[in-house]
Design a protein around this motif. Sequence first.
Motif, mmCIF file in Angstrom:
data_model
loop_
_atom_site.group_PDB
_atom_site.id
_atom_site.type_symbol
_atom_site.label_atom_id
_atom_site.label_comp_id
_atom_site.label_asym_id
_atom_site.label_seq_id
_atom_site.Cartn_x
_atom_site.Cartn_y
_atom_site.Cartn_z
ATOM 1 N N ARG A 125 0.968 -1.085 -0.128
ATOM 2 C CA ARG A 125 -0.046 -0.238 0.072
ATOM 3 C C ARG A 125 1.026 1.307 0.075
ATOM 4 O O ARG A 125 0.562 2.211 -0.581
ATOM 5 N N LEU A 126 2.052 1.348 0.864
ATOM 6 C CA LEU A 126 2.956 2.292 0.685
ATOM 7 C C LEU A 126 3.328 2.686 -0.904
ATOM 8 O O LEU A 126 3.416 3.597 -1.180
ATOM 9 N N SER A 129 0.904 4.168 -3.031
ATOM 10 C CA SER A 129 0.691 5.700 -2.671
ATOM 11 C C SER A 129 1.937 6.576 -3.333
ATOM 12 O O SER A 129 1.722 7.756 -3.275
ATOM 13 N N ALA A 169 1.835 5.205 7.029
ATOM 14 C CA ALA A 169 1.218 3.753 6.473
ATOM 15 C C ALA A 169 0.029 3.527 7.389
ATOM 16 O O ALA A 169 0.097 3.523 8.455
ATOM 17 N N TRP A 185 3.348 11.325 1.765
ATOM 18 C CA TRP A 185 2.354 10.356 1.115
ATOM 19 C C TRP A 185 1.690 9.647 2.234
ATOM 20 O O TRP A 185 2.286 9.509 3.511
ATOM 21 N N SER A 208 -0.690 6.130 2.765
ATOM 22 C CA SER A 208 -1.395 4.773 1.908
ATOM 23 C C SER A 208 -2.758 4.614 2.347
ATOM 24 O O SER A 208 -3.143 4.984 3.252
#
Length: 270
Positions: A122-123, A126, A198, A218, A220
């Motif tokens: 997921r990171l 992103s 995260a 960022w 996620s």
Amino acid sequence: MRESAARPAPRGGRPVLLAVAHGSRDPAGTAATRALLARVRALRPELDVRCCFLDLAAPSLPTALGELSAGEPAVLVPLLLGTGYHLRVDIPGTLADAGLPHVRLAPALGPSPLLAAALADRLAESGRPAGAGPVVLAAAGSSDPVAAADTARTARLLARRLGEGRPVVPAYLSAARPTPQEAVEALHAAGHREVAVATYLLGPGFFADRAAGTAARWTSAPLGTHDALARLVADRYDRACRPARPGRADHADHDNRTAVPRREEAAALR
């Protein structure tokens, strides 16, 4: 459609997989839970997979337990990321009140290397590049120290998974400190400009919106229907179906599983 409609008959006498989620006022959060369980059904079509909620959505856990046939075996799989008050008090209390000794309770989903793999993916989605700055792990939070310890273990597993030598800082969206915003600000003050968050949540909702409100570069998306998460739900079910090992309590196995990952979880670390 109600969860009780058109249920397949379990093959080979397998217990029902009854997943219990926290619940959310946000319809998208409830939809995310049901979508995750659809992935579990696709992964394990031989199982009767059902869904219920602790709060804010239907069916409730007592209702779902009441819909089990007399003597029907079931495994209750908590869709919870750590061992907090719900898992140690609420759910066992509801099971005791229901008087269903044939229903087994699986451990929490986390901590697990499979969750670390999903968080890392997921990171990357992103836009965070490999080798960027530190990461803040934004968990729901709990006043229970056991839950906080589980979040700290997950942070270590994520740092190991990323393999970048960057810190992963646990943070909490409620009930504990630091908050994700505080953690991001502290990292910025220490000279780290490229900080990522995260989101350590299963689906969208109030907490996910709060996690997205920091000054991180960022953030996620929640774990959602990641394949590793679906595999982990099935794995927790399978573990609970196995006979207990003499002299070893379920909670001890839960506490030690990050030290000696099983074959499937070890594969997620590669």
